[in-house]
Design a protein around this motif. Structure first.
Motif, PDB file in Angstrom:
ATOM      1  N   ARG A  69       0.820  -1.216   0.000  1.00  0.00           N
ATOM      2  CA  ARG A  69       0.000   0.000   0.000  1.00  0.00           C
ATOM      3  C   ARG A  69       0.855   1.268   0.000  1.00  0.00           C
ATOM      4  N   GLN A  72       0.636   3.332  -3.113  1.00  0.00           N
ATOM      5  CA  GLN A  72      -0.616   3.980  -3.510  1.00  0.00           C
ATOM      6  C   GLN A  72      -0.618   5.451  -3.104  1.00  0.00           C
ATOM      7  N   THR A  76      -4.204   6.923  -7.345  1.00  0.00           N
ATOM      8  CA  THR A  76      -4.431   5.483  -7.470  1.00  0.00           C
ATOM      9  C   THR A  76      -5.933   5.226  -7.424  1.00  0.00           C
ATOM     10  N   CYS A  77      -6.437   4.546  -8.437  1.00  0.00           N
ATOM     11  CA  CYS A  77      -7.891   4.368  -8.573  1.00  0.00           C
ATOM     12  C   CYS A  77      -8.441   3.477  -7.461  1.00  0.00           C
ATOM     13  N   PRO A  78      -9.310   4.005  -6.584  1.00  0.00           N
ATOM     14  CA  PRO A  78      -9.875   3.192  -5.494  1.00  0.00           C
ATOM     15  C   PRO A  78     -10.659   1.990  -5.998  1.00  0.00           C
ATOM     16  N   ASN A  79     -11.286   2.117  -7.163  1.00  0.00           N
ATOM     17  CA  ASN A  79     -12.081   1.016  -7.695  1.00  0.00           C
ATOM     18  C   ASN A  79     -11.197  -0.187  -8.012  1.00  0.00           C
ATOM     19  N   ILE A  81      -8.258  -0.849  -6.579  1.00  0.00           N
ATOM     20  CA  ILE A  81      -7.776  -1.400  -5.311  1.00  0.00           C
ATOM     21  C   ILE A  81      -8.862  -2.229  -4.630  1.00  0.00           C
ATOM     22  N   ASN A  82     -10.096  -1.789  -4.695  1.00  0.00           N
ATOM     23  CA  ASN A  82     -11.193  -2.567  -4.113  1.00  0.00           C
ATOM     24  C   ASN A  82     -11.343  -3.918  -4.811  1.00  0.00           C
ATOM     25  N   ARG A  85      -8.487  -6.217  -3.583  1.00  0.00           N
ATOM     26  CA  ARG A  85      -8.725  -6.780  -2.254  1.00  0.00           C
ATOM     27  C   ARG A  85      -9.786  -7.869  -2.283  1.00  0.00           C
ATOM     28  N   SER A 183      -9.853  12.201  -2.789  1.00  0.00           N
ATOM     29  CA  SER A 183     -10.316  10.938  -2.209  1.00  0.00           C
ATOM     30  C   SER A 183     -11.840  10.809  -2.271  1.00  0.00           C
ATOM     31  N   GLY A 187     -12.645   7.148  -8.399  1.00  0.00           N
ATOM     32  CA  GLY A 187     -13.326   5.864  -8.313  1.00  0.00           C
ATOM     33  C   GLY A 187     -14.834   5.971  -8.300  1.00  0.00           C
ATOM     34  N   GLN A 188     -15.362   7.209  -8.211  1.00  0.00           N
ATOM     35  CA  GLN A 188     -16.807   7.441  -8.234  1.00  0.00           C
ATOM     36  C   GLN A 188     -17.249   7.747  -9.668  1.00  0.00           C
TER      37      GLN A 188
END
Length: 427
Positions: A69, A72, A76-79, A81-82, A85, A183, A187-188
């Motif tokens: 991490r 990141q 870094t695209c949260p989508n 990374i989700n 995981r 933030s 990713g939205q």
């Protein structure tokens, strides 16, 4: 003989492990191996090959025991990374790409695969990740730096999404314009900005245009993080790869709120008569048309034609400045007697036309009578006994506006013929 065969097998396995280690150490691709602990702080790096160290700027001994991490950051695209995981949690292979950060804080585009490693009992003991710096596929390092600086310098809002509408990038102008932080928004989807003021047809036209590969331009009424609304002049353009496939969409928008407010204020002012503050005739005609259209669905619509009695004599005897003052006082008095939904129009000279929304003839008569009494009871400077005469009519079924106004005008002249200071009805 059995011992000899086992010795040969051990030598073969040892040679294989040495070969594998040398292959990983000399690999062009970056490789890391982590443990399988998916706790709060994430997996820990156990091994990183030289290519990975070169790609990230970290030494191998700096990486051991740290979570991946650390690579990141805001872009870094949260989508992605989700999704990563989710795959790790379910012991699935992962493939993805995103912006990562080197030790010195600079960014690079990485494409990587992660695979679970199972032990003899079938449990995941480690994860192995094979990565590659693909920045050269997006933009050269120098051009990227210039582009990022340029995008963050412009006060205009810049947003980049993938083809699924997921936001991959926004500049500082976007943050300033919308109030959302990096933030909050990365990713939205851009639908976070919807104000609810545009019809579905507006967005259908947007996507029809983009899917044809064309730029869509329009004025959007969007919503900031604090729920306030703002107007933006926005263009959305497909970004295509070398073979013409759309890979992303870029949106550039300029905040027009201040200009729109100024224009709206100007339009409102230009609709009003400079002397009396009521609607001018052209603006009033638009309101009449609105009320007429509502009446087609069953809403009663009445109006009244009003004239100041003996106004020409007032001008002749006391002068036009006094006449203007009388006009102002009468207009203000009439407005104060009506409902907020009613309109007063300066129809011409000393004539006023009153519009009553959702109001039948009897109710309109009551409102006009209240106006007549209020005007007659005012103490005017210099002049005594200023009064008004009025005619009231309600729109009939299948009647047009011109006929309605003509009937109200006839009722007005009936009031004048019967001695003035009177309200007459045209049924």
């Amino acid at each position: 003989m059995l011992n000899a065969l086992n010795d040969k097998a051990d030598i073969a396995n040892s040679d294989l492990l040495t070969m594998l280690r040398m292959g990983v150490e000399q690999s062009f691709n970056a490789v890391i191996i982590t443990d399988a602990d998916l706790g709060k702080s994430g997996t820990k790096i156990l091994y990183a090959n030289p290519a990975f160290c070169k790609m990230t700027g970290y030494q191998a001994n700096e990486l051991r025991g740290l979570s991946p991490r650390i690579l990141q950051g805001p872009l870094t695209c949260p989508n992605v990374i989700n999704q990563l995981r989710h795959c790790l949690k379910n012991n699935q292979n992962f493939h993805g790409s995103a912006v990562n950060y080197k030790k010195d804080g600079s960014t690079y585009y990485v494409e990587w695969n992660i695979s679970p490693v199972f032990d003899d009992t079938g449990e995941v003991s480690h994860f192995i990740s094979i990565q590659q710096d693909v920045s050269h596929k997006i933009v050269s390092d120098n051009t990227e730096q210039i582009l990022m600086e340029a995008l963050n310098t412009t006060p205009d809002s810049v947003m980049i999404t993938d083809t699924n509408g997921i936001i991959n990038y926004v500049n500082q102008g976007f943050v300033s314009q919308t109030g959302y932080s990096y933030s909050d928004i990365l990713g939205q989807r851009p639908s976070m900005l919807k104000s609810g003021e545009h019809q579905q047809e507006f967005y259908q036209e947007l996507w029809d245009t983009l899917l044809k590969g064309n730029t869509f331009r329009a004025t959007f009424l969007n919503k900031r993080k604090n729920a306030s609304q703002y107007y933006s002049d926005q263009s959305i353009t497909p970004i295509k790869d070398n073979i013409g496939n759309t890979t992303h969409y870029i949106s550039v928008s300029k905040d027009l709120s201040e200009r729109v407010r100024d224009e709206q204020a100007f339009r409102e002012i230009s609709k009003l008569d400079a002397l009396t503050g009521v609607l001018i005739r052209s603006a009033g005609e638009l309101e009449i048309e609105k009320y007429f259209m509502k009446s087609l669905h069953g809403t009663p619509f009445s109006l009244s034609m009003i004239d100041i009695d003996h106004f020409k004599s007032i001008n002749d005897q006391w002068g036009h400045p006094t006449g203007d003052k009388i006009l102002q006082i009468v207009a203000e008095t009439i407005k104060s007697c009506l409902r907020l939904t009613d309109h007063v129009i300066r129809w011409g000279g000393e004539e006023f036309l009153l519009l009553f929304d959702n109001c039948d003839l009897n109710a309109a008569n009551g409102l006009v009578e209240r106006c007549r009494i209020a005007v007659a009871n005012i103490d005017y400077p210099q002049i005594e006994g200023v009064t008004i005469s009025a005619g009231v009519a309600q729109l009939h079924a299948k009647e047009d506006v011109a006929s309605l106004i003509a009937r109200a005008d006839r009722a007005l002249y009936q009031s004048k013929a019967e001695g003035r200071n009177k309200v007459s009805l045209q049924r």
